[in-house]
Scaffold this motif. Sequence first.
Motif, PDB file in Angstrom:
ATOM      1  N   ARG A 163       0.825  -1.222   0.000  1.00  0.00           N
ATOM      2  CA  ARG A 163       0.000   0.000   0.000  1.00  0.00           C
ATOM      3  C   ARG A 163       0.852   1.262   0.000  1.00  0.00           C
ATOM      4  NH1 ARG A 163      -5.324  -1.950   3.345  1.00  0.00           N
ATOM      5  NH2 ARG A 163      -5.267  -4.073   2.526  1.00  0.00           N
ATOM      6  N   GLY A 164       2.170   1.098   0.009  1.00  0.00           N
ATOM      7  CA  GLY A 164       3.089   2.197  -0.264  1.00  0.00           C
ATOM      8  C   GLY A 164       3.225   3.265   0.795  1.00  0.00           C
ATOM      9  N   LEU A 202      -1.760  -8.847  -6.753  1.00  0.00           N
ATOM     10  CA  LEU A 202      -2.307  -7.646  -7.405  1.00  0.00           C
ATOM     11  C   LEU A 202      -1.242  -6.562  -7.519  1.00  0.00           C
ATOM     12  CD1 LEU A 202      -5.778  -7.480  -5.608  1.00  0.00           C
ATOM     13  CD2 LEU A 202      -5.425  -7.877  -8.051  1.00  0.00           C
ATOM     14  N   PHE A 203      -0.420  -6.448  -6.474  1.00  0.00           N
ATOM     15  CA  PHE A 203       0.636  -5.425  -6.467  1.00  0.00           C
ATOM     16  C   PHE A 203       1.557  -5.615  -7.676  1.00  0.00           C
ATOM     17  CE2 PHE A 203       4.739  -3.877  -4.423  1.00  0.00           C
ATOM     18  CZ  PHE A 203       4.383  -2.529  -4.416  1.00  0.00           C
ATOM     19  N   ASP A 204       1.938  -6.853  -7.970  1.00  0.00           N
ATOM     20  CA  ASP A 204       2.771  -7.125  -9.143  1.00  0.00           C
ATOM     21  C   ASP A 204       1.986  -6.902 -10.435  1.00  0.00           C
ATOM     22  OD1 ASP A 204       5.246  -7.652  -8.108  1.00  0.00           O
ATOM     23  OD2 ASP A 204       5.422  -9.651  -9.020  1.00  0.00           O
ATOM     24  N   ALA A 205       0.735  -7.382 -10.431  1.00  0.00           N
ATOM     25  CA  ALA A 205      -0.070  -7.291 -11.657  1.00  0.00           C
ATOM     26  C   ALA A 205      -0.336  -5.834 -12.018  1.00  0.00           C
ATOM     27  CB  ALA A 205      -1.386  -8.049 -11.466  1.00  0.00           C
ATOM     28  N   TYR A 206      -0.414  -4.960 -11.016  1.00  0.00           N
ATOM     29  CA  TYR A 206      -0.585  -3.518 -11.253  1.00  0.00           C
ATOM     30  C   TYR A 206       0.773  -2.810 -11.338  1.00  0.00           C
ATOM     31  CZ  TYR A 206      -5.683  -3.264 -10.871  1.00  0.00           C
ATOM     32  OH  TYR A 206      -7.032  -3.377 -11.116  1.00  0.00           O
ATOM     33  N   ARG A 207       1.783  -3.563 -11.728  1.00  0.00           N
ATOM     34  CA  ARG A 207       3.143  -3.021 -11.885  1.00  0.00           C
ATOM     35  C   ARG A 207       3.579  -2.213 -10.675  1.00  0.00           C
ATOM     36  NH1 ARG A 207       4.821  -3.426 -17.173  1.00  0.00           N
ATOM     37  NH2 ARG A 207       3.238  -4.253 -18.556  1.00  0.00           N
ATOM     38  N   GLN A 266      -3.066   2.040  -6.673  1.00  0.00           N
ATOM     39  CA  GLN A 266      -4.121   1.170  -7.212  1.00  0.00           C
ATOM     40  C   GLN A 266      -4.550   0.127  -6.172  1.00  0.00           C
ATOM     41  OE1 GLN A 266      -5.770   1.482  -9.865  1.00  0.00           O
ATOM     42  NE2 GLN A 266      -4.573   2.968 -11.017  1.00  0.00           N
ATOM     43  N   ILE A 267      -3.579  -0.359  -5.408  1.00  0.00           N
ATOM     44  CA  ILE A 267      -3.918  -1.373  -4.401  1.00  0.00           C
ATOM     45  C   ILE A 267      -4.755  -0.736  -3.291  1.00  0.00           C
ATOM     46  CG2 ILE A 267      -2.978  -3.100  -2.781  1.00  0.00           C
ATOM     47  CD1 ILE A 267      -2.459  -3.584  -5.844  1.00  0.00           C
ATOM     48  N   ARG A 268      -4.399   0.480  -2.911  1.00  0.00           N
ATOM     49  CA  ARG A 268      -5.198   1.179  -1.888  1.00  0.00           C
ATOM     50  C   ARG A 268      -6.645   1.351  -2.393  1.00  0.00           C
ATOM     51  NH1 ARG A 268      -0.562   4.429  -1.422  1.00  0.00           N
ATOM     52  NH2 ARG A 268      -1.546   6.243  -2.376  1.00  0.00           N
ATOM     53  N   ARG A 269      -6.761   1.681  -3.680  1.00  0.00           N
ATOM     54  CA  ARG A 269      -8.104   1.872  -4.251  1.00  0.00           C
ATOM     55  C   ARG A 269      -8.902   0.557  -4.204  1.00  0.00           C
ATOM     56  NH1 ARG A 269     -10.236   0.869  -9.178  1.00  0.00           N
ATOM     57  NH2 ARG A 269      -8.251   0.357 -10.163  1.00  0.00           N
ATOM     58  N   ALA A 298     -13.251  -3.085   1.219  1.00  0.00           N
ATOM     59  CA  ALA A 298     -13.726  -2.786   2.575  1.00  0.00           C
ATOM     60  C   ALA A 298     -15.126  -2.161   2.523  1.00  0.00           C
ATOM     61  CB  ALA A 298     -12.752  -1.837   3.266  1.00  0.00           C
ATOM     62  N   GLN A 299     -15.365  -1.356   1.493  1.00  0.00           N
ATOM     63  CA  GLN A 299     -16.645  -0.635   1.423  1.00  0.00           C
ATOM     64  C   GLN A 299     -17.787  -1.497   0.897  1.00  0.00           C
ATOM     65  OE1 GLN A 299     -16.385   2.921  -0.894  1.00  0.00           O
ATOM     66  NE2 GLN A 299     -16.811   4.174   0.917  1.00  0.00           N
ATOM     67  N   SER A 300     -17.502  -2.245  -0.173  1.00  0.00           N
ATOM     68  CA  SER A 300     -18.628  -2.930  -0.833  1.00  0.00           C
ATOM     69  C   SER A 300     -18.437  -4.433  -0.937  1.00  0.00           C
ATOM     70  CB  SER A 300     -18.814  -2.350  -2.237  1.00  0.00           C
ATOM     71  OG  SER A 300     -17.641  -2.615  -2.995  1.00  0.00           O
ATOM     72  N   GLY A 301     -17.342  -4.964  -0.376  1.00  0.00           N
ATOM     73  CA  GLY A 301     -17.126  -6.416  -0.414  1.00  0.00           C
ATOM     74  C   GLY A 301     -16.691  -6.927  -1.771  1.00  0.00           C
TER      75      GLY A 301
END
Length: 470
Positions: free
Chosen positions: A7-8, A320-325, A330-333, A339-342
């Motif tokens: 999450r950086g 996902l972190f690797d897949a999103y380069r 993007q991971i935070r998003r 968390a918000q909508s499951g």
Amino acid sequence: MHYVSTRGEAPVLGFCDALLAGLARDGGLYVPQHWPVLSHAQIASFAGKSYWQVAEAVIAPFVGDEIEPAPLRHMIQEAYAGFGHPAVVPLVQIGDNLFVQELFHGPTLAFKDVAMQLLARLMDHALKARNKRATIVGATSGDTGSAAIEAFRGLEQVDIVILYPHGRVSEVQRRQMTTVDAPNVHAVALEGNFDDCQAQLKAMFNHLEFRDEIGLSGVNSINWARIVAQIVYYFTAAVALGAPHRKVSFSVPTGNFGDIFAGYVAKRMGLPIERLLIATNVNDILARTIATGVYEARGVKETSSPSMDIQVSSNFERLLFDAYRRDAGQIRRLMGNLAQSGAFEIDEGAYEAIRSEFDAERADEKEVAKTIGMIWRNAGYLLDPHTAVGVMAAWKAEPDRRVPMVVLGTAHPAKFPAAVKDASGIEPKLPDALADLYERPERFTVLPNDLGVLEAFVRKHSRAAQGAAA
Ligand SMILES: Cc1ncc(COP(=O)(O)O)c(C=O)c1O
Ligand SMILES: N[C@@H](CCOP(=O)(O)O)C(=O)O
């Protein structure tokens, strides 16, 4: 080697600090800044080597210069000396080009021992070097908890609290957690499912004041060191079957995505893996994600493979972190959406990157029972229900198996005797060391799914919180 959070927004750490931190302070998971690569010649040289020698070569690049080579070697040797098979994780052929890698020869009869036996030694080493105590809290659907309790019991530097879902683990799993008589061990039957246990654990990590007060540490696969130790057996299996000169595929019974993520890392390190097959039971969030690109949590169903009754697969975040380069924003998003909508939807480029490495298949309860029965009748080999999910997935995904397929044998059938007997007619026996498990007195505390109550319990049992000298 340095470690960054998916999450950086957490400090960059060295190996020992990442080991002790568990979850990053921004809620993310630590991953190495880059993947170390082993040469073709180095991988070829693993042929004929003992397990600890391969482990040393694979693990050392992740540790860097934080632990001297001699103590690291000693810890690795000790971790695997007690396993009940000379090969530590032997391969057994059960069909044409189809193998089971038995990862259950450790003290608690599940693959978790492979990592946990080393993790306990690494943590003890790092804590002593810092003259510190830690309080470990773990969430388990059955196997992580027993392996952690066995590995950490009696250690002077740590107190360990394990949260397991009340009534949702096998009797053998429960007794392995509740019959250990050590003052630093506390088993908690949480009124909820595994996802509740994991969510409460993450909430404790994200409650920074509490985290610092008790010196919170983790032993789930959110801890990077767990993944590191699990990478090794991909190398030993593949090399035994001809790698690096020949490709090998793996079918991995999957829940929290830690074990198969270790396979992904082995591939990044240069191991020629053809396909990584995610094998799920009817709790199939990952199979649905691979099919549709949408990660969507649904209610958890109880199955004969309870250790995989999981919806939120922590380690998928690392992929996902690797897949999103490695774009942490993007991971935070995505995690915010979850968390918000499951649910969240994976963008096209990242989805393609994931699909290029992974397949997924699901096995329902009938298929699991059928697989156990068929393999017993045709090969005289008894599968546990988790491994059976892996075998069924392998049959579905690669019926003709052009390349060797290794199914990770994640648990001994005697951990799940009722399901195995129903499916095969055979009641698997516990090994001698656990023969009196059913007679040992149990000790556990039932607690509600309530963060305040759980934190109070952990605080009460944490010597670090009470300021005890290390
Ligand atoms: C026996 C068994 N098989 C498979 C799994 C799934 O492994 P992972 O959570 O690493 O995906 C688990 C639990 O983690 C397990 O205990
Ligand atoms: N199946 C696991 C669930 C926790 O997984 P972990 O690999 O993240 O520790 C278990 O048996 O507890």
